[in-house]
Design an enzyme around this catalytic site. Sequence first.
Site, PDB file in Angstrom:
ATOM      1  N   SER A 141       3.102  -2.885  -2.133  1.00  0.00           N
ATOM      2  CA  SER A 141       2.533  -3.848  -3.360  1.00  0.00           C
ATOM      3  C   SER A 141       2.678  -5.132  -3.130  1.00  0.00           C
ATOM      4  CB  SER A 141       3.476  -3.031  -4.497  1.00  0.00           C
ATOM      5  OG  SER A 141       3.089  -4.071  -5.709  1.00  0.00           O
ATOM      6  N   LYS A 181      -8.708   0.359  -6.110  1.00  0.00           N
ATOM      7  CA  LYS A 181      -7.849   1.161  -6.746  1.00  0.00           C
ATOM      8  C   LYS A 181      -7.887   0.995  -8.248  1.00  0.00           C
ATOM      9  CE  LYS A 181      -3.031   2.486  -7.118  1.00  0.00           C
ATOM     10  NZ  LYS A 181      -2.507   2.060  -8.390  1.00  0.00           N
ATOM     11  N   TYR A 235      -3.168  -7.768  -5.692  1.00  0.00           N
ATOM     12  CA  TYR A 235      -3.443  -8.432  -6.871  1.00  0.00           C
ATOM     13  C   TYR A 235      -4.089  -9.918  -6.796  1.00  0.00           C
ATOM     14  CZ  TYR A 235      -0.629  -4.861  -9.548  1.00  0.00           C
ATOM     15  OH  TYR A 235      -0.103  -3.778  -9.949  1.00  0.00           O
ATOM     16  N   HIS A 252      -3.466   3.965 -13.129  1.00  0.00           N
ATOM     17  CA  HIS A 252      -1.984   3.102 -13.026  1.00  0.00           C
ATOM     18  C   HIS A 252      -0.883   3.822 -13.299  1.00  0.00           C
ATOM     19  CE1 HIS A 252      -1.278  -1.171 -11.575  1.00  0.00           C
ATOM     20  NE2 HIS A 252      -0.342  -0.970 -12.066  1.00  0.00           N
ATOM     21  N   THR A 275      -6.338  -3.705  -6.363  1.00  0.00           N
ATOM     22  CA  THR A 275      -6.186  -3.198  -7.731  1.00  0.00           C
ATOM     23  C   THR A 275      -6.940  -3.716  -8.773  1.00  0.00           C
ATOM     24  OG1 THR A 275      -4.015  -2.112  -7.284  1.00  0.00           O
ATOM     25  CG2 THR A 275      -4.700  -2.513  -9.458  1.00  0.00           C
TER      26      THR A 275
END
Length: 380
Positions: free
Chosen positions: A105, A249, A128, A273, A154
């Site tokens: 992440s 995603k 992100y 999520h 994402t």
Amino acid sequence: MQLNVADYRELARRTLPRFVFDYVEGGAEDERCLRRNAHSLERLGLLPGGLRDTTGVDTGVQVYGQRWAAPFGVAPVGLNGLLRPDGDVLAARAAGAAGLPFILSTASNSRLEAVRAATAGPCWMQLYVMQARDLAAQIVRRARQAGFDALVLTIDVPVSGYRERDVRNGFALPFRPGPAMLWDMLAHPRWLARMARAGAPQFVNLAPAEGAASAQAQAALLSRAMDRSLVWEDLAWLRSLWDGPLLVKGVLHSDDARRAVALGLDGLIVSNHGGRQLDAAPATMQMLPRVRDAVDGKALVFVDGGFRRGSDIAKALACGAQGVWVGRPMAYGLAGGGERGVHGVLSLLRAELERTMILMGVPHVAGFGAGQLCVHGAGS
């Protein structure tokens, strides 16, 4: 003794302070989407086939030219360092040892270079895009230089979901624990001792070099203050920075799936999520067949959300997914047992999947199909 994911969950609940466990466990608003994910898997059944030769069951798959020991891997989970110091490194190492992929992440607490170096297995980078796009570009370049195998953007976090557990617990950055939270931490001395030795986890990949990121950048990431001007056409910008497999995603809508394929993306992850964003969103398993049909074989389709058993993974494969990503099960294992705990969870899921394949008469993952699915009636 941990016999299933639920046992690892209970161990994590006992190990972690309540505000940390709630961060892992919680969903948005009334947490109906979170429950919807589980219910959709419970409603689906699997039809066993008898008198099939299953003496040589193989759970392995090929994905983007790499072999996975089984068709599932570790989903991106932020703040693993709050569960265990160096949690991202421990989880990546456990996944690699199990022959399974790991997605790191952006909200990780270990340098992405250290995580990539910790595993010889497939390692993907989740991205992100915050309001400062140059920061995202920097992360992509570093991931490419470090040897990450795929990039996952994402797209379901234009704003953070309203996670009421975190609000009630006062969990936010900058971290200022109140009396109740301090008492909660003192009631978990082993966790507290580990955190005291390692220091508070930081979003270290927001910093351009060794050292801490700014408090503002860390707070923005925890609150998911993303670039809301990012649109589909901007994926050309990402493609210019990344020449490997590129996935999105957070796809639930067939139109988004078709758009992704038209733009030449290599894969999609059907995801809500983990029920942490739009509480009114549908279950991922409900939307998986529609997304699969919209993609029409032009990109790989993965899914996450609510998977707790190897038989759940089999259901996703029968619905047409190429693979499944698990997040909370990994977090349970990490919290309760560190690297060994993560490896235990992943090994357990693979053993359950293999047992399910034998009972169904499916010796190879490619043998799953929609004809093996049924829907349980009320009370089943």
